[in-house]
Scaffold this active site. Structure first.
Site, mmCIF file in Angstrom:
data_model
loop_
_atom_site.group_PDB
_atom_site.id
_atom_site.type_symbol
_atom_site.label_atom_id
_atom_site.label_comp_id
_atom_site.label_asym_id
_atom_site.label_seq_id
_atom_site.Cartn_x
_atom_site.Cartn_y
_atom_site.Cartn_z
ATOM 1 N N CYS A 68 0.812 -1.225 0.000
ATOM 2 C CA CYS A 68 0.000 0.000 0.000
ATOM 3 C C CYS A 68 0.846 1.276 0.000
ATOM 4 C CB CYS A 68 -0.960 0.005 1.187
ATOM 5 S SG CYS A 68 -2.145 -1.346 1.117
ATOM 6 N N HIS A 86 -3.225 7.040 2.632
ATOM 7 C CA HIS A 86 -3.651 5.744 2.124
ATOM 8 C C HIS A 86 -5.037 5.410 2.698
ATOM 9 C CE1 HIS A 86 -3.915 1.684 0.985
ATOM 10 N NE2 HIS A 86 -3.779 1.214 2.206
ATOM 11 N N ASN A 131 -10.052 -0.162 -0.011
ATOM 12 C CA ASN A 131 -8.590 -0.061 -0.005
ATOM 13 C C ASN A 131 -8.069 -0.621 -1.334
ATOM 14 O OD1 ASN A 131 -5.858 -0.414 0.308
ATOM 15 N ND2 ASN A 131 -5.971 -1.348 2.327
HETATM 16 N N1 COA Z 1 -18.041 -8.541 9.299
HETATM 17 C C1 COA Z 1 -18.417 -8.863 10.549
HETATM 18 N N2 COA Z 1 -17.553 -9.124 11.529
HETATM 19 C C2 COA Z 1 -16.247 -9.070 11.222
HETATM 20 C C3 COA Z 1 -15.769 -8.724 9.932
HETATM 21 C C4 COA Z 1 -16.735 -8.465 8.949
HETATM 22 N N3 COA Z 1 -16.412 -8.115 7.676
HETATM 23 N N4 COA Z 1 -14.433 -8.736 9.954
HETATM 24 C C5 COA Z 1 -14.055 -9.053 11.186
HETATM 25 N N5 COA Z 1 -15.156 -9.271 11.960
HETATM 26 C C6 COA Z 1 -15.221 -9.666 13.362
HETATM 27 C C7 COA Z 1 -14.016 -10.441 13.823
HETATM 28 O O1 COA Z 1 -14.123 -11.795 13.453
HETATM 29 C C8 COA Z 1 -14.093 -10.242 15.314
HETATM 30 O O2 COA Z 1 -15.016 -11.130 15.841
HETATM 31 P P1 COA Z 1 -14.763 -11.817 17.287
HETATM 32 O O3 COA Z 1 -14.681 -10.657 18.251
HETATM 33 O O4 COA Z 1 -15.967 -12.677 17.440
HETATM 34 O O5 COA Z 1 -13.477 -12.560 17.147
HETATM 35 C C9 COA Z 1 -14.650 -8.835 15.447
HETATM 36 O O6 COA Z 1 -15.238 -8.498 14.171
HETATM 37 C C10 COA Z 1 -13.627 -7.790 15.787
HETATM 38 O O7 COA Z 1 -12.472 -8.050 14.996
HETATM 39 P P2 COA Z 1 -11.264 -7.070 14.955
HETATM 40 O O8 COA Z 1 -10.217 -7.604 14.033
HETATM 41 O O9 COA Z 1 -10.862 -6.704 16.341
HETATM 42 O O10 COA Z 1 -11.994 -5.820 14.274
HETATM 43 P P3 COA Z 1 -11.467 -4.383 14.083
HETATM 44 O O11 COA Z 1 -12.397 -3.440 14.664
HETATM 45 O O12 COA Z 1 -10.004 -4.281 14.404
HETATM 46 O O13 COA Z 1 -11.607 -4.216 12.514
HETATM 47 C C11 COA Z 1 -10.244 -4.301 10.572
HETATM 48 C C12 COA Z 1 -10.949 -5.101 11.640
HETATM 49 C C13 COA Z 1 -9.503 -5.265 9.660
HETATM 50 C C14 COA Z 1 -11.282 -3.528 9.780
HETATM 51 C C15 COA Z 1 -9.248 -3.327 11.233
HETATM 52 O O14 COA Z 1 -8.435 -4.024 12.130
HETATM 53 C C16 COA Z 1 -8.374 -2.628 10.216
HETATM 54 O O15 COA Z 1 -8.841 -1.788 9.493
HETATM 55 N N6 COA Z 1 -7.074 -2.940 10.216
HETATM 56 C C17 COA Z 1 -6.147 -2.313 9.345
HETATM 57 C C18 COA Z 1 -6.377 -2.747 7.930
HETATM 58 C C19 COA Z 1 -5.441 -2.066 7.001
HETATM 59 O O16 COA Z 1 -5.172 -0.923 7.151
HETATM 60 N N7 COA Z 1 -4.959 -2.830 6.028
HETATM 61 C C20 COA Z 1 -4.142 -2.373 5.006
HETATM 62 C C21 COA Z 1 -2.908 -1.755 5.489
HETATM 63 S S1 COA Z 1 -1.970 -1.431 4.152
#
Ligand code: COA
Length: 339
Positions: free
Chosen positions: A118, A260, A290
């Site tokens: 990214c 980004h 993204n």
């Molecule tokens: N729909 C519903 N639930 C979802 C889901 C979706 N699409 N994706 C994840 N969950 C669930 C998880 O399984 C987890 O469930 P659990 O508590 O029963 O285990 C819960 O939501 C919370 O997961 P978590 O990973 O803590 O969520 P979050 O609030 O951190 O959001 C992301 C997840 C991936 C959106 C977030 O961590 C993020 O944006 N990370 C950075 C991503 C990024 O920038 N990537 C590119 C970098 S270059």
């Protein structure tokens, strides 16, 4: 007067098919409400079967070349360098950039890929800018293009909610540092200790030299969301601040921050770290998700087309991605003709 790379063209391309949150929720255990509130994304575009990264890169490149021609009258044939940022090349070997250059009619110009996930676009921009200031190039096409839909696990609700396909491109010409559009500085970094946080395990020399065949799932992209979130906020904030200090712009005097587009909560957290107001932060991730290396140039194009980005604006670009990698760039927005 000091020689500098000056932005003079901007373009982008998205695949025709848009997938809404509701459509994803019909196939996976997720909901529009979860995706919108946790990421800010409403839809993403995905390539059709057989459509590849180079197809989007060619379309975005042609759009940027047309924009440059309308802006300063110079023909596409004057381009003497193509740098393509991508982590989803058409094939592992050779690079995708020479094919893109050929299909754009740019003949035998040097063309190569840059892989920084990214952060790829900022790395590619810094590379092309440095080649211009060193006198190696007079006019460069810099493209960020990715098709992550082709490497996602169809059953992974987290990555499928976030990533979309697309391409964005800019044209840089040789000019002077005092001109609007001149790239005024870069801050780049990496931390390979985080290589496993964002990865495709199979397909490279490590796995190919192993005695055992990989699991099919090792060919899919994986991401450890929570630490990536924290690292993204930390490194984009630090890198932005380091560059602003060098360029001499207090955060309050930056008109637009084009970061980004990974998650709206990451953008707000970076804004908070830098003491920015919401109106300074450009966001188009609700429409495209993204798009990896395409993210920053597509956000620039949308902001320019929406009239959000105006000539004379002080603009900070900042990215973070796999590697881990990060990078920032600063420029004063020039008068450009897009669309
Ligand atoms: N729909 C519903 N639930 C979802 C889901 C979706 N699409 N994706 C994840 N969950 C669930 C998880 O399984 C987890 O469930 P659990 O508590 O029963 O285990 C819960 O939501 C919370 O997961 P978590 O990973 O803590 O969520 P979050 O609030 O951190 O959001 C992301 C997840 C991936 C959106 C977030 O961590 C993020 O944006 N990370 C950075 C991503 C990024 O920038 N990537 C590119 C970098 S270059």
């Amino acid at each position: 007067m000091s020689r500098a790379a000056v932005l003079c063209g901007l373009g982008g391309a998205l695949p025709a098919t848009a997938v809404s949150n509701e459509e994803l929720a019909a196939r996976l255990d997720t909901s529009d409400q979860w995706i919108r509130t946790r990421t800010g994304i409403r839809q993403r575009h995905v390539v059709a079967p057989g459509e590849a990264t180079s197809d989007l890169a060619v379309a975005a490149g042609a759009d940027a070349l047309a924009s440059a021609r309308r802006t300063d009258g110079n023909a596409a044939a004057d381009v003497d360098l193509v740098v393509l940022a991508t982590s989803t090349p058409d094939r592992p070997c050779p690079a995708t950039a020479p094919d893109v250059a050929h299909r754009l009619g740019l003949k035998t110009v040097p063309a190569f890929d840059v892989a920084a996930v990214c952060t790829g676009f900022v790395y590619a921009l810094a590379t092309a800018s440095s080649m211009i200031t060193a006198g190696v190039s007079e006019r460069a096409l810099v493209i960020g293009a990715d098709t992550f839909s082709t490497i996602l696990d169809p059953g992974d609700r987290t990555t499928r909610a976030i990533f979309g396909d697309g391409a964005g491109a800019v044209v840089l010409r040789a000019g002077e540092a005092a001109e609007p559009g001149a790239l005024l500085g870069f801050d780049l970094g990496s931390d390979g200790s985080g290589a496993d946080l964002i990865t495709v395990r199979a397909g490279g020399s490590r796995q190919r030299s192993a005695a055992e065949a990989p699991d099919a799932s090792d060919h899919f992209f994986t991401m450890d969301g929570r630490p990536v979130f924290t690292q993204a906020v930390l490194n984009m904030s630090r890198s932005s601040q380091a560059l602003l200090d060098r360029v001499g712009w207090p955060p309050a005097e930056v008109d637009k921050v084009v970061a980004h587009q990974a998650n709206i909560r990451i953008l707000h957290a970076v804004g908070e770290q830098l003491g920015l107001e919401d109106k300074q932060i450009v966001a188009n991730l609700d429409r495209v998700g993204n798009t990896v290396a395409a993210s920053i140039p597509l956000a620039l194009r949308d902001a320019a087309d929406d009239g959000e980005l105006l000539p004379g604006h002080r603009v900070l670009l900042t990215g973070f991605g796999g590697g881990l990698t990060w990078g920032s760039a600063a420029l004063v927005w020039p008068e450009l003709h897009t669309g």
